[in-house]
Design an enzyme around this catalytic site. Structure first.
Site, PDB file in Angstrom:
ATOM      1  N   SER A  25       0.747  -0.990   0.035  1.00  0.00           N
ATOM      2  CA  SER A  25      -0.094  -0.032  -0.178  1.00  0.00           C
ATOM      3  C   SER A  25       0.878   1.357   0.145  1.00  0.00           C
ATOM      4  CB  SER A  25      -0.935  -0.014   1.065  1.00  0.00           C
ATOM      5  OG  SER A  25      -0.284  -0.149   2.263  1.00  0.00           O
ATOM      6  N   GLY A  32      -1.904  -4.332   0.957  1.00  0.00           N
ATOM      7  CA  GLY A  32      -2.053  -5.385   1.797  1.00  0.00           C
ATOM      8  C   GLY A  32      -1.097  -6.482   1.761  1.00  0.00           C
ATOM      9  N   ASP A  42      -4.978   6.583  10.123  1.00  0.00           N
ATOM     10  CA  ASP A  42      -4.430   5.193  10.507  1.00  0.00           C
ATOM     11  C   ASP A  42      -3.217   5.053  11.204  1.00  0.00           C
ATOM     12  OD1 ASP A  42      -3.197   5.127   8.217  1.00  0.00           O
ATOM     13  OD2 ASP A  42      -4.055   3.676   6.956  1.00  0.00           O
ATOM     14  N   HIS A  98      -0.174   4.764   6.799  1.00  0.00           N
ATOM     15  CA  HIS A  98       0.142   5.366   5.660  1.00  0.00           C
ATOM     16  C   HIS A  98       0.338   6.769   5.621  1.00  0.00           C
ATOM     17  CE1 HIS A  98      -2.543   1.703   5.375  1.00  0.00           C
ATOM     18  NE2 HIS A  98      -1.545   1.422   4.307  1.00  0.00           N
TER      19      HIS A  98
END
Length: 226
Positions: free
Chosen positions: A51, A88, A201, A204
């Site tokens: 990602s 992922g 999150d 990222h």
């Protein structure tokens, strides 16, 4: 039988001279068949990542791989960039996907940006190392150079684990004599205001961080393409 060019009629004399020029220039071979000069193949760069390279949570065209394409254009370097990153993905997933990608794209340089999800899932370090080693060697066997983008884990994973995880990339690069960017997230995850560079999150990087990611890898990738 000996004869001179002057003994040949003028129209045929011109044909012979022209044929000699064409043969000397390589346009026609010794059999008279036309040969078309071939241009060298355009170098290609394959990014095999997760990602962090797949623009997760970002506007399309703002991730570091897209910025890399613009950098190459600015440097007037004709390179085809193939972003085969999947959010992922793990080193096992990359290892499974790589053979088909190598056969399809025949890259000059393979950038391996994998391993972070292995750590997040608590996968065995030996397995991650074996996968990175196998991918690197396979790419090299197919005529590509390799650049490994090293990852690190947060301190809460424990000092011993963090050191052993970071060492994986160093060991693989040394064993295969491949290029290494020691820490892909340098200047983003290791600074006092690191959370300001990450999405909600906390995993990222934000869009504003991706120029820094490119700056971390650009010197290594440019050297690998020369």
């Amino acid at each position: 039988m000996n004869f001179s060019l002057q003994q040949i009629p003028l129209n045929r004399r011109h044909c012979i001279v022209l044929a000699g020029i064409l043969a000397a220039s390589g346009i026609y071979g010794p059999t008279g068949a036309a040969t078309v000069p071939t241009e060298p193949a355009t170098p290609s760069l394959l990014v095999l990542g997760d990602s962090l390279s797949a623009e997760y949570g970002l506007r399309r065209g703002t991730g570091w791989v897209a910025l890399l394409e613009r950098q190459l254009e600015a440097e007037k370097m004709k390179v085809t960039v193939v972003n085969a990153s999947i959010s992922g993905d793990t080193t096992s997933g990359g290892r499974a996907r790589l053979p088909a990608l190598l056969a399809q794209h025949r890259p000059t340089l393979v950038v391996i940006e994998l391993g972070g999800n292995d750590a997040l899932r608590g996968l065995p370090l030996d397995m991650s190392r074996d996968n990175l080693l196998a991918m690197t060697r396979l790419a090299q066997q197919n005529g590509a150079k390799v650049a490994l983008l090293g990852m690190q884990v947060p301190p809460n994973y424990g000092r011993d684990y963090a050191q052993r995880f970071a060492r994986i990339y160093v060991d693989v690069a040394k064993a295969t004599r491949s290029a290494l960017v020691p820490f892909f997230l340098k200047g983003i995850a290791d600074v006092p205001d690191s959370m300001a560079w990450f999405q909600a999150d906390r995993i990222h990087p934000k869009e504003e961080a991706h120029p820094r990611l490119l700056a971390n890898v650009w010197p290594t990738l440019k050297k690998g393409l020369q």
